[in-house]
Design a protein around this motif. Structure first.
Motif, PDB file in Angstrom:
ATOM      1  N   GLU A  44       0.837  -1.203   0.000  1.00  0.00           N
ATOM      2  CA  GLU A  44       0.000   0.000   0.000  1.00  0.00           C
ATOM      3  C   GLU A  44       0.876   1.260   0.000  1.00  0.00           C
ATOM      4  OE1 GLU A  44      -3.398   0.362   0.254  1.00  0.00           O
ATOM      5  OE2 GLU A  44      -3.815   2.169   1.416  1.00  0.00           O
ATOM      6  N   SER A  49       2.729   1.717  -3.326  1.00  0.00           N
ATOM      7  CA  SER A  49       1.815   2.194  -4.361  1.00  0.00           C
ATOM      8  C   SER A  49       1.494   3.679  -4.156  1.00  0.00           C
ATOM      9  CB  SER A  49       0.540   1.359  -4.332  1.00  0.00           C
ATOM     10  OG  SER A  49      -0.365   1.820  -5.294  1.00  0.00           O
ATOM     11  N   ALA A  50       1.351   4.083  -2.881  1.00  0.00           N
ATOM     12  CA  ALA A  50       1.094   5.507  -2.598  1.00  0.00           C
ATOM     13  C   ALA A  50       2.284   6.358  -3.039  1.00  0.00           C
ATOM     14  CB  ALA A  50       0.817   5.702  -1.109  1.00  0.00           C
ATOM     15  N   LEU A  59       2.501  11.858  -9.860  1.00  0.00           N
ATOM     16  CA  LEU A  59       1.949  13.221  -9.830  1.00  0.00           C
ATOM     17  C   LEU A  59       3.067  14.261  -9.977  1.00  0.00           C
ATOM     18  CD1 LEU A  59      -0.840  13.017  -7.090  1.00  0.00           C
ATOM     19  CD2 LEU A  59      -1.077  12.895  -9.547  1.00  0.00           C
ATOM     20  N   SER A 112       3.894  14.427 -13.522  1.00  0.00           N
ATOM     21  CA  SER A 112       2.736  14.984 -14.235  1.00  0.00           C
ATOM     22  C   SER A 112       2.683  16.503 -14.056  1.00  0.00           C
ATOM     23  CB  SER A 112       1.445  14.352 -13.719  1.00  0.00           C
ATOM     24  OG  SER A 112       1.430  12.972 -13.991  1.00  0.00           O
ATOM     25  N   TYR A 113       2.949  16.978 -12.828  1.00  0.00           N
ATOM     26  CA  TYR A 113       2.965  18.433 -12.612  1.00  0.00           C
ATOM     27  C   TYR A 113       4.037  19.093 -13.474  1.00  0.00           C
ATOM     28  CZ  TYR A 113       0.215  17.395  -8.409  1.00  0.00           C
ATOM     29  OH  TYR A 113      -0.739  16.943  -7.531  1.00  0.00           O
ATOM     30  N   ASN A 148       2.712  19.025 -17.050  1.00  0.00           N
ATOM     31  CA  ASN A 148       1.601  19.982 -17.196  1.00  0.00           C
ATOM     32  C   ASN A 148       2.131  21.406 -17.289  1.00  0.00           C
ATOM     33  OD1 ASN A 148      -0.107  17.805 -16.885  1.00  0.00           O
ATOM     34  ND2 ASN A 148      -0.661  18.262 -14.770  1.00  0.00           N
ATOM     35  N   VAL A 191       0.093  16.166 -26.438  1.00  0.00           N
ATOM     36  CA  VAL A 191       0.009  15.559 -25.111  1.00  0.00           C
ATOM     37  C   VAL A 191       1.407  15.154 -24.627  1.00  0.00           C
ATOM     38  CG1 VAL A 191      -0.926  13.585 -23.865  1.00  0.00           C
ATOM     39  CG2 VAL A 191      -2.293  14.693 -25.638  1.00  0.00           C
ATOM     40  N   ASP A 211      -4.388   1.854 -12.397  1.00  0.00           N
ATOM     41  CA  ASP A 211      -3.313   0.868 -12.216  1.00  0.00           C
ATOM     42  C   ASP A 211      -2.664   0.988 -10.845  1.00  0.00           C
ATOM     43  OD1 ASP A 211      -2.262   3.365 -13.029  1.00  0.00           O
ATOM     44  OD2 ASP A 211      -0.408   2.435 -13.709  1.00  0.00           O
ATOM     45  N   SER A 212      -2.974   2.032 -10.104  1.00  0.00           N
ATOM     46  CA  SER A 212      -2.407   2.198  -8.759  1.00  0.00           C
ATOM     47  C   SER A 212      -3.258   1.416  -7.748  1.00  0.00           C
ATOM     48  CB  SER A 212      -2.394   3.690  -8.388  1.00  0.00           C
ATOM     49  OG  SER A 212      -2.270   3.840  -6.992  1.00  0.00           O
ATOM     50  N   SER A 213      -2.628   0.438  -7.086  1.00  0.00           N
ATOM     51  CA  SER A 213      -3.389  -0.334  -6.082  1.00  0.00           C
ATOM     52  C   SER A 213      -3.785   0.561  -4.919  1.00  0.00           C
ATOM     53  CB  SER A 213      -2.567  -1.538  -5.599  1.00  0.00           C
ATOM     54  OG  SER A 213      -1.381  -1.112  -4.988  1.00  0.00           O
ATOM     55  N   PHE A 214      -2.961   1.593  -4.641  1.00  0.00           N
ATOM     56  CA  PHE A 214      -3.318   2.536  -3.581  1.00  0.00           C
ATOM     57  C   PHE A 214      -4.612   3.276  -3.922  1.00  0.00           C
ATOM     58  CE2 PHE A 214      -3.081   7.132  -2.642  1.00  0.00           C
ATOM     59  CZ  PHE A 214      -3.435   7.067  -1.303  1.00  0.00           C
ATOM     60  N   ILE A 215      -4.695   3.769  -5.146  1.00  0.00           N
ATOM     61  CA  ILE A 215      -5.914   4.489  -5.554  1.00  0.00           C
ATOM     62  C   ILE A 215      -7.122   3.548  -5.493  1.00  0.00           C
ATOM     63  CG2 ILE A 215      -7.094   5.607  -7.519  1.00  0.00           C
ATOM     64  CD1 ILE A 215      -5.027   7.480  -6.582  1.00  0.00           C
ATOM     65  N   SER A 257      -7.605   0.783  -3.667  1.00  0.00           N
ATOM     66  CA  SER A 257      -8.036   0.394  -2.312  1.00  0.00           C
ATOM     67  C   SER A 257      -8.552   1.604  -1.533  1.00  0.00           C
ATOM     68  CB  SER A 257      -6.885  -0.289  -1.555  1.00  0.00           C
ATOM     69  OG  SER A 257      -5.857   0.623  -1.296  1.00  0.00           O
ATOM     70  N   HIS A 258      -7.870   2.742  -1.670  1.00  0.00           N
ATOM     71  CA  HIS A 258      -8.235   3.935  -0.901  1.00  0.00           C
ATOM     72  C   HIS A 258      -9.630   4.437  -1.294  1.00  0.00           C
ATOM     73  CE1 HIS A 258      -6.812   7.143   1.726  1.00  0.00           C
ATOM     74  NE2 HIS A 258      -7.310   8.030   0.897  1.00  0.00           N
ATOM     75  N   VAL A 318      -3.367   7.115 -17.725  1.00  0.00           N
ATOM     76  CA  VAL A 318      -2.088   6.436 -17.987  1.00  0.00           C
ATOM     77  C   VAL A 318      -2.077   5.090 -17.278  1.00  0.00           C
ATOM     78  CG1 VAL A 318       0.419   6.564 -17.724  1.00  0.00           C
ATOM     79  CG2 VAL A 318      -0.887   8.629 -18.250  1.00  0.00           C
ATOM     80  N   ALA A 330      -3.909  12.963 -13.596  1.00  0.00           N
ATOM     81  CA  ALA A 330      -2.994  14.019 -13.159  1.00  0.00           C
ATOM     82  C   ALA A 330      -2.618  14.912 -14.331  1.00  0.00           C
ATOM     83  CB  ALA A 330      -1.732  13.385 -12.575  1.00  0.00           C
ATOM     84  N   MET A 331      -3.005  14.509 -15.538  1.00  0.00           N
ATOM     85  CA  MET A 331      -2.576  15.233 -16.738  1.00  0.00           C
ATOM     86  C   MET A 331      -3.501  16.406 -17.006  1.00  0.00           C
ATOM     87  SD  MET A 331      -0.141  13.269 -16.953  1.00  0.00           S
ATOM     88  CE  MET A 331       0.631  14.349 -18.121  1.00  0.00           C
ATOM     89  N   ASP A 332      -3.250  17.508 -16.330  1.00  0.00           N
ATOM     90  CA  ASP A 332      -4.065  18.707 -16.483  1.00  0.00           C
ATOM     91  C   ASP A 332      -3.550  19.518 -17.674  1.00  0.00           C
ATOM     92  OD1 ASP A 332      -5.851  20.712 -16.098  1.00  0.00           O
ATOM     93  OD2 ASP A 332      -4.913  21.513 -14.281  1.00  0.00           O
ATOM     94  N   GLN A 333      -3.680  18.921 -18.838  1.00  0.00           N
ATOM     95  CA  GLN A 333      -3.255  19.566 -20.090  1.00  0.00           C
ATOM     96  C   GLN A 333      -4.465  19.651 -21.008  1.00  0.00           C
ATOM     97  OE1 GLN A 333       0.095  17.341 -21.755  1.00  0.00           O
ATOM     98  NE2 GLN A 333       0.825  16.909 -19.692  1.00  0.00           N
ATOM     99  N   VAL A 350      -5.105  16.856 -23.306  1.00  0.00           N
ATOM    100  CA  VAL A 350      -5.589  15.598 -22.717  1.00  0.00           C
ATOM    101  C   VAL A 350      -7.053  15.732 -22.314  1.00  0.00           C
ATOM    102  CG1 VAL A 350      -5.250  13.949 -20.840  1.00  0.00           C
ATOM    103  CG2 VAL A 350      -3.280  15.090 -21.842  1.00  0.00           C
ATOM    104  N   LYS A 384      -6.118  14.875 -10.417  1.00  0.00           N
ATOM    105  CA  LYS A 384      -5.490  14.372  -9.196  1.00  0.00           C
ATOM    106  C   LYS A 384      -4.566  15.434  -8.600  1.00  0.00           C
ATOM    107  CE  LYS A 384      -5.444   9.537 -10.715  1.00  0.00           C
ATOM    108  NZ  LYS A 384      -4.589   8.383 -11.050  1.00  0.00           N
ATOM    109  N   PRO A 385      -4.371  15.485  -7.281  1.00  0.00           N
ATOM    110  CA  PRO A 385      -4.856  14.532  -6.291  1.00  0.00           C
ATOM    111  C   PRO A 385      -6.379  14.635  -6.098  1.00  0.00           C
ATOM    112  CG  PRO A 385      -3.738  16.337  -5.179  1.00  0.00           C
ATOM    113  CD  PRO A 385      -3.550  16.542  -6.647  1.00  0.00           C
TER     114      PRO A 385
END
Lengths: 195, 128
Positions: A111, A114-115, A122, A125-126, A129, A140, B9-13, B15-16, B54, B81-84, B87, B102-103
């Motif tokens: 967990e 993955s976090a 991110l 990605s930032y 972006n 893109v 694809d994120s197991s964290f996303i 499960s959370h 992605v 997360a792709m704030d373009q 996209v 995201k977040p």
């Protein structure tokens, strides 16, 4: 010169590149602050050219146990990126992102890994972006899915530079350092353009 | 109980946010890439899809396209997360009803889901 290389050169060598990279860095720091729920400070980004055999010498703690989140820039802008977090900081960041109690996370399970992968995803990605917004890039810019590695910092850097060093001896590194406002512990974000 | 398909694809996303959605009364199915998402949609016909972009094997945009071919009325919210503009514009043009950058804020996620599930499809007026 292809589009990706032309964009990298405009970011790195253009007349306004210092301001542009600084603005990109501000975007990344703001995004990280939103993600971890507290202020994240940044030093001005540095652009370094290093021989691939000297990469470990760029960091002050090559033997420190570190969590690396590795990604590739694979669409629109080519290169590689890694977010490097000292293990202690990685544990605290994982707590914040997963909503765990402070100091309750003492090892990185699935967990938490993955976090942290999401934090790396991110962060890049930032960066992308901000590049898209500040350069007016119409296409893109996408990262690959992230991979998490826990090892000595030097070993992680060796892993990261392997594809970049395949066809060149010298690497260009965009280095961004982040600090928690209450701590001297640093996270380091490296972007290696495919030039 | 509305059924939501969460694709990331994120197991964290997964499960959370599946925990959050379950706590708020939704029946949640999970997929970890676009291929799984399309298959899951075909079998389960969820009321709403939350889709990352992605992902390995099949991207969220390709999966969105495939799901809209299966069901032109499919309700899809893109999580990215792709704030373009390139996209987000592409996702909306391909039929996504909404986007979350995201977040992910839980309150924003729940509000957008509720709004989209409440949206009533107005049948076209019969011609006289």
């Amino acid at each position: 010169m292809n589009d990706s290389k032309a964009l990298w050169h405009s970011l790195l060598d253009g007349p306004d590149s210092a301001r542009l990279l600084g603005d990109i860095m501000e975007h990344v720091a703001r995004g990280l602050s939103d993600m971890v729920g507290q202020a994240v400070c940044n030093d001005p980004p540095q652009v370094k050219t290093v021989h691939f055999t000297q990469v470990s010498a760029c960091v002050c703690t090559p033997e420190a146990e570190t969590v690396g989140v590795y990604l590739e820039l694979e669409h629109g802008l080519r290169g590689w990126a890694v977010l490097l977090l000292p293990l202690d900081l990685a544990l605290r960041v994982a707590e914040q992102v997963t909503g765990a109690q402070p100091n309750s996370v003492t090892r990185l399970g699935l967990e938490e890994r993955s976090a942290l992968a999401e934090v790396g995803n991110l962060t890049l990605s930032y960066f992308l972006n901000a590049v898209a917004e500040l350069t007016g890039r119409p296409d893109v810019l996408l990262p690959s899915p992230p991979a998490v590695v826990v090892d000595m910092m030097a070993a992680i850097l060796d892993l990261v530079i392997t594809p970049a060093a395949a066809f060149r001896d010298e690497l260009t590194v965009i280095e961004m350092l982040f600090r928690d406002s209450a701590s001297s512990v640093q996270a380091c974000f490296w972007v290696l353009p495919d030039l | 109980m509305p059924k939501i398909l969460l694709v990331d694809d994120s197991s964290f996303i997964r499960s959370h946010y599946s925990k959050l959605l379950t706590e708020h009364g939704y029946d949640v199915s999970l997929a970890q890439d676009g291929t799984q998402a399309v298959e899951c949609y075909r079998l389960e016909r969820p009321d709403l899809v939350l889709m990352d972009i992605v992902m390995p094997h099949m991207s969220g945009l390709d999966a969105l396209n495939a799901i809209r071919r299966l069901d032109p009325q499919a309700r899809v919210i893109i999580l990215t997360a792709m704030d373009q503009k390139a996209v987000t514009g592409q996702a909306l043009a391909m039929g996504a009803q909404d986007l979350i950058i995201k977040p992910i804020l839980p309150s924003q996620l729940l509000a957008k889901i509720e709004k989209l599930l409440r949206r009533v499809e107005v049948p076209p007026c019969p011609r006289s």
